[in-house]
Scaffold this active site. Structure first.
Site, PDB file in Angstrom:
ATOM      1  N   CYS A 144       0.841  -1.236   0.034  1.00 48.71           N
ATOM      2  CA  CYS A 144      -0.021   0.040   0.161  1.00 48.71           C
ATOM      3  C   CYS A 144       0.857   1.304   0.052  1.00 48.71           C
ATOM      4  O   CYS A 144       0.618   2.117  -0.572  1.00 48.71           O
ATOM      5  CB  CYS A 144      -0.991  -0.087   1.237  1.00 48.71           C
ATOM      6  N   GLU A 162      -5.084   2.859  -7.551  1.00 46.44           N
ATOM      7  CA  GLU A 162      -3.740   1.838  -6.761  1.00 46.44           C
ATOM      8  C   GLU A 162      -3.793   0.727  -7.806  1.00 46.44           C
ATOM      9  O   GLU A 162      -4.823  -0.163  -7.995  1.00 46.44           O
ATOM     10  CB  GLU A 162      -4.115   1.559  -5.463  1.00 46.44           C
TER      11      GLU A 162
HETATM   12  P1  NAI Z   1      -9.828  -6.175   0.124  1.00 47.06           P
HETATM   13  O1  NAI Z   1      -9.613  -4.779   0.807  1.00 47.06           O
HETATM   14  O2  NAI Z   1     -11.411  -6.366  -0.564  1.00 47.06           O
HETATM   15  O3  NAI Z   1      -9.610  -7.165   1.220  1.00 47.06           O
HETATM   16  C1  NAI Z   1      -8.832  -7.044   2.456  1.00 47.06           C
HETATM   17  C2  NAI Z   1      -9.361  -7.908   3.597  1.00 47.06           C
HETATM   18  O4  NAI Z   1     -10.726  -7.382   3.921  1.00 47.06           O
HETATM   19  C3  NAI Z   1      -9.404  -9.330   3.036  1.00 47.06           C
HETATM   20  O5  NAI Z   1      -9.337 -10.148   4.408  1.00 47.06           O
HETATM   21  C4  NAI Z   1     -10.705  -9.454   2.811  1.00 47.06           C
HETATM   22  O6  NAI Z   1     -11.470 -10.746   3.017  1.00 47.06           O
HETATM   23  C5  NAI Z   1     -11.775  -8.555   3.720  1.00 47.06           C
HETATM   24  N1  NAI Z   1     -12.733  -8.246   3.176  1.00 47.06           N
HETATM   25  C6  NAI Z   1     -13.464  -7.972   1.898  1.00 47.06           C
HETATM   26  N2  NAI Z   1     -14.700  -7.526   1.902  1.00 47.06           N
HETATM   27  C7  NAI Z   1     -15.016  -7.290   3.118  1.00 47.06           C
HETATM   28  C8  NAI Z   1     -16.180  -6.616   3.839  1.00 47.06           C
HETATM   29  N3  NAI Z   1     -17.149  -6.407   3.064  1.00 47.06           N
HETATM   30  N4  NAI Z   1     -16.369  -6.715   5.252  1.00 47.06           N
HETATM   31  C9  NAI Z   1     -15.235  -6.926   6.016  1.00 47.06           C
HETATM   32  N5  NAI Z   1     -13.902  -7.540   5.408  1.00 47.06           N
HETATM   33  C10 NAI Z   1     -14.058  -7.604   4.014  1.00 47.06           C
HETATM   34  O7  NAI Z   1      -8.818  -6.210  -0.756  1.00 47.06           O
HETATM   35  P2  NAI Z   1      -8.717  -7.419  -2.185  1.00 47.06           P
HETATM   36  O8  NAI Z   1      -9.898  -7.701  -2.770  1.00 47.06           O
HETATM   37  O9  NAI Z   1      -7.882  -8.472  -1.792  1.00 47.06           O
HETATM   38  O10 NAI Z   1      -8.119  -6.570  -3.282  1.00 47.06           O
HETATM   39  C11 NAI Z   1      -8.190  -5.569  -4.105  1.00 47.06           C
HETATM   40  C12 NAI Z   1      -7.562  -4.559  -4.143  1.00 47.06           C
HETATM   41  O11 NAI Z   1      -7.313  -3.574  -2.890  1.00 47.06           O
HETATM   42  C13 NAI Z   1      -5.962  -4.358  -4.556  1.00 47.06           C
HETATM   43  O12 NAI Z   1      -5.746  -4.947  -5.747  1.00 47.06           O
HETATM   44  C14 NAI Z   1      -5.308  -3.382  -3.833  1.00 47.06           C
HETATM   45  O13 NAI Z   1      -5.297  -2.322  -4.922  1.00 47.06           O
HETATM   46  C15 NAI Z   1      -6.111  -3.016  -2.712  1.00 47.06           C
HETATM   47  N6  NAI Z   1      -5.413  -3.994  -1.325  1.00 47.06           N
HETATM   48  C16 NAI Z   1      -4.836  -2.941  -0.577  1.00 47.06           C
HETATM   49  C17 NAI Z   1      -4.130  -3.310   0.425  1.00 47.06           C
HETATM   50  C18 NAI Z   1      -3.508  -2.534   1.310  1.00 47.06           C
HETATM   51  O14 NAI Z   1      -2.450  -2.924   1.997  1.00 47.06           O
HETATM   52  N7  NAI Z   1      -3.604  -1.178   1.306  1.00 47.06           N
HETATM   53  C19 NAI Z   1      -4.156  -4.673   0.651  1.00 47.06           C
HETATM   54  C20 NAI Z   1      -4.799  -5.558  -0.084  1.00 47.06           C
HETATM   55  C21 NAI Z   1      -5.534  -5.193  -1.184  1.00 47.06           C
END
Ligand code: NAI
Ligand code: MG
Length: 519
Positions: free
Chosen positions: A300, A401
């Site tokens: 991130c 991102e």
């Molecule tokens: P996400 O933000 O959807 O998932 C992160 C976590 O949140 C996972 O454990 C997921 O199971 C959980 N989650 C998803 N929807 C939720 C909800 N409605 N309520 C509670 N928890 C929930 O990220 P994802 O789908 O893995 O990746 C998509 C994009 O997000 C990536 O391409 C990247 O751009 C970004 N991302 C950013 C991160 C960071 O460190 N800032 C980390 C991971 C993804």
């Protein structure tokens, strides 16, 4: 109980280990399972329980029982810190195994995995233990005042805290959330990403071995939109710490609003990396590659918008390309590898979609631009390091991102213009400035809207420094000297020392005050 052992998790194994959830000190299975896929080979290296909302309910109930029993929260802080020391010692005895597990789980090259799976967890847990030893649970307030009284504040744990962690740095991020929460006396339920449960389950096991009572830490594996959402909205959860995308962070905030939960959010970024015209080019070229290529760009706080002055642009790009060509993309278990695979087919296709979008928007690919070809990339999820020049800040590849090894290069005329471009984003997590003149770099750093600014460096995440975002990159901070404050409430206690109710506002209302009689 399924043993979780190192030799079960190497690629050579024929019998795949199966990971269960950790709830109330028990290993709990579910009827459905996830395949855990090694992103470098696409091999299923393990399976894991696919938990449901009922497992969230069990875990929250176990956490609540553990909190209410008071066993952990009333253990003296110094003794709680001893348990964390023991965790550090156990991790220190499993360096190679945890490093390898981290690589197999999410493709981080071994050298990086050593930091992510061992170095950071170990030093950060040690830091939290040290903070706990010197934490000021009570602080004196003023004595006296117009009506004689004494006062003090007292810090108390919140109760059940939820941690939702993503797949890019699963173990480190679980530690940043769960360990200060536990240190402060709370109970915790972690919802790991379904692709990367292994490291976090290992840490849960290690905490148990070190003497953490059952139910204080629980780990649930399950889908985000159902299981994660249920945890965030659960009425018995008092605080949610989330790391992930800004879109999901927004949803977490909405779900948490039902019971006004405390929130720490670490969300997306689009880090501007400003090279000033007096930068040391050898350091800045390597540093700018490091800034966006760490973990194949799946971080991130990456530096993904490189801002170059007109005077340096062509030379800098040439040097970047030449240096990037020397980096090795390949098997993350090979210690010589610089860049490993990306997490999944979904992430790869998402990144390739952004690269296509960049071309359509009129930016030029000067390096990479697709998946690498060759037999070693026949399996696994690969994206080449990709450099775009001719990017303007209104393009989608400058605003969103991408979360992959993709750099958007922009040009600037004046430093004022560079600062304006840098701040023209909804994000505000990280930024960087390169210059031989530290005073000049500092002036720029002070003008950047970002939670972390590195001068002549990147990715320097120290436990001593708070980490978090401005604007839509999040809210609150992790790490740093105030890390435990995020997991405690502050109570103000005031004691009357006058022995009389005279001369108070309610005395006025009741008509007993001398002022009223006189007035
Ligand atoms: P996400 O933000 O959807 O998932 C992160 C976590 O949140 C996972 O454990 C997921 O199971 C959980 N989650 C998803 N929807 C939720 C909800 N409605 N309520 C509670 N928890 C929930 O990220 P994802 O789908 O893995 O990746 C998509 C994009 O997000 C990536 O391409 C990247 O751009 C970004 N991302 C950013 C991160 C960071 O460190 N800032 C980390 C991971 C993804
Ligand atoms: Mg998602």
């Amino acid at each position: 109980m399924t043993a979780i052992l190192s030799d079960e998790t190497t690629r050579d194994t024929t019998a795949r280990p199966h990971y269960r959830m950790f709830i109330g000190g028990e290993w709990v299975d579910a009827t459905e399972h996830y395949d855990i896929v090694d992103p470098a080979t696409e091999e299923v290296v393990a399976t894991a329980a696919k938990g449901g909302v009922e497992h969230v309910d069990l875990a929250v109930a176990a956490a609540k029982r553990a909190f209410e029993s008071g066993e952990w929260r009333t253990t003296p802080p110094a003794r709680r810190a001893d348990v964390l020391d023991e965790v550090v010692a156990i991790i220190g005895g499993r360096v190679d195994e945890l490093t390898r597990l981290g690589t197999v789980e999410n493709g981080a090259p071994l050298r990086l995995s050593a930091a992510l799976s061992v170095g950071f967890p170990l030093t950060h847990i040690q830091y939290f233990a040290d903070l706990l030893r010197k934490y000021e649970w009570q602080r004196p307030g003023p004595v006296a005042g117009q009506v004689l009284h004494a006062s003090f504040t007292r810090r108390e744990p919140l109760g059940v805290c939820a941690a939702i962690v993503p797949w890019n740095f699963p173990l480190v991020l679980a530690v940043w959330k769960a360990v200060p929460a536990i240190a402060a006396g709370n109970s915790v339920v972690i919802k790991v990403d379904e692709k990367t449960p292994i490291g976090t389950l290992e840490i849960a096991k290690i905490l148990g071995e070190a003497g953490l009572p059952d139910g204080v830490l629980n780990v649930v594996t399950g889908d985000g939109p159902t299981v994660g959402a249920h945890l965030v909205a659960h009425p018995d959860v008092r605080k949610v710490s989330f790391t992930g995308s800004t879109a999901t962070g927004r949803e977490v905030m909405r779900l948490a609003s039902g019971t006004i939960k405390r929130l720490t959010l670490e969300l997306g970024g689009k880090g501007p990396n400003i090279v000033l015209d007096d930068a040391d080019l050898d350091v800045a070229v390597d540093g700018s590659l490091y800034a966006f290529l760490l973990h194949a760009g799946q971080s991130c706080e990456s530096g993904t918008r490189l801002l170059l002055p007109d005077s340096l642009h062509d030379e800098f790009v040439q040097r970047l390309v030449a240096r990037a060509r020397t980096l090795r993309v390949g098997d993350p278990l090979d210690p010589a590898t610089d860049i490993g695979p990306v997490m999944s087919a979904v992430q790869r296709d998402r990144i390739l979609g952004y690269i296509e979008r960049g071309r359509q928007e009129g930016a030029s690919v000067v390096l990479g631009g697709g998946s690498p070809s060759g037999p070693e990339y026949a399996k696994g999820f690969w994206v080449e390091p990709t450099l775009f020049t001719g990017v303007t800040n209104d393009m989608c590849i400058a605003r969103e991102e991408i979360f992959g090894p993709v750099l958007s290069i922009l040009r600037y005329g004046s430093v004022d213009e560079a600062v304006a471009i840098a701040n023209d984003t909804e994000y505000g997590l990280s930024a960087g400035v390169w210059s031989r003149d530290v005073g000049r770099a500092l002036e720029v750093a002070e003008r950047l809207e970002a939670g972390s600014v590195w001068i002549n460096d990147w990715h320097n995440l120290s436990q001593y420094m708070p980490f978090g975002g401005y604007k839509q990159s999040g809210s609150g901070r992790e790490l740093g000297p105030d890390a435990l404050d995020a997991y405690t409430e502050e109570k103000a206690i005031t004691i009357d020392l006058s022995g009389s109710l005279d001369r108070r506002a309610y005395g006025l209302v009741l008509g007993t005050s001398p002022e009223v009689a006189e007035g």
